[in-house]
Design an enzyme around this catalytic site. Structure first.
Site, PDB file in Angstrom:
ATOM      1  CG  HIS A  47      -1.992  -1.000   1.199  1.00  0.00           C
ATOM      2  ND1 HIS A  47      -3.007  -1.037   2.130  1.00  0.00           N
ATOM      3  CD2 HIS A  47      -2.227  -2.008   0.334  1.00  0.00           C
ATOM      4  CE1 HIS A  47      -3.836  -2.030   1.836  1.00  0.00           C
ATOM      5  NE2 HIS A  47      -3.376  -2.646   0.754  1.00  0.00           N
ATOM      6  CD  GLU A  49      -2.007   4.179   3.127  1.00  0.00           C
ATOM      7  OE1 GLU A  49      -1.674   3.479   2.140  1.00  0.00           O
ATOM      8  OE2 GLU A  49      -3.171   4.214   3.550  1.00  0.00           O
ATOM      9  CB  CYS A  78      -6.488  -0.558   5.203  1.00  0.00           C
ATOM     10  SG  CYS A  78      -4.765  -1.089   5.106  1.00  0.00           S
ATOM     11  CB  CYS A  81      -1.955   1.834   6.101  1.00  0.00           C
ATOM     12  SG  CYS A  81      -1.525   0.957   4.581  1.00  0.00           S
TER      13      CYS A  81
END
Ligand SMILES: [Zn+2]
Length: 144
Positions: A47, A49, A78, A81
């Site tokens: 992801h 992040e 999410c 993260c």
């Protein structure tokens, strides 16, 4: 700062959901940026992040501790993260669009502001939300 995250999202592989993240140090200097690369890297944890936090920690003078730093992201993080940003000790999170289905910073859960944690970053969501939402809508529109 969210504006920079929108620019970071533009670098996403066309197969990847365009989410961008940028880490700034306490003086506002950009440390690192990344786009979601789950498809591009074939990595479920890639992801934006997580990638941006890893890159920021690599160039940060203080190693993995990103105290004083701000993470800007186009979409509400999410659970993974949100956990990563608590572990990296980021001081502030700013994000664009809310994510009612998987958001872990106020929508579905509130991982980063759990009172049982001793490190709780400051959070501001909904910044440039229309621009951030438009990015995602354009992507999902072309997927149909
Ligand atoms: Zn995530």
């Amino acid at each position: 700062m969210v504006r920079a995250a929108i620019a970071a999202a533009a670098a996403a592989d066309p197969r990847d959901v365009p989410v961008g993240a940028v880490v700034f140090d306490s003086t506002g200097r950009e440390l690192a940026r990344a786009a979601n690369a789950r498809e591009a890297l074939g990595d479920p944890t890639a992801h934006a992040e997580v990638l941006a936090l890893r890159r920021a920690a690599a160039v940060n003078g203080d190693g993995w501790r990103l105290e004083g730093a701000t993470l800007a992201v186009t979409l509400e993080p999410c659970t993974m993260c949100a956990g990563a940003l608590v572990l990296s000790r980021v001081s502030r999170l700013v994000f664009g669009a809310w994510e009612p289905k998987t958001g872990a910073v106020g929508s579905l859960w509130d991982v980063v502001r759990d009172r049982r944690l001793n490190h709780r970053p400051e959070v501001r969501g909904g910044i440039l939300e229309p621009d951030c939402a438009a990015l995602l809508n354009a992507f999902f529109h072309t997927q149909r």
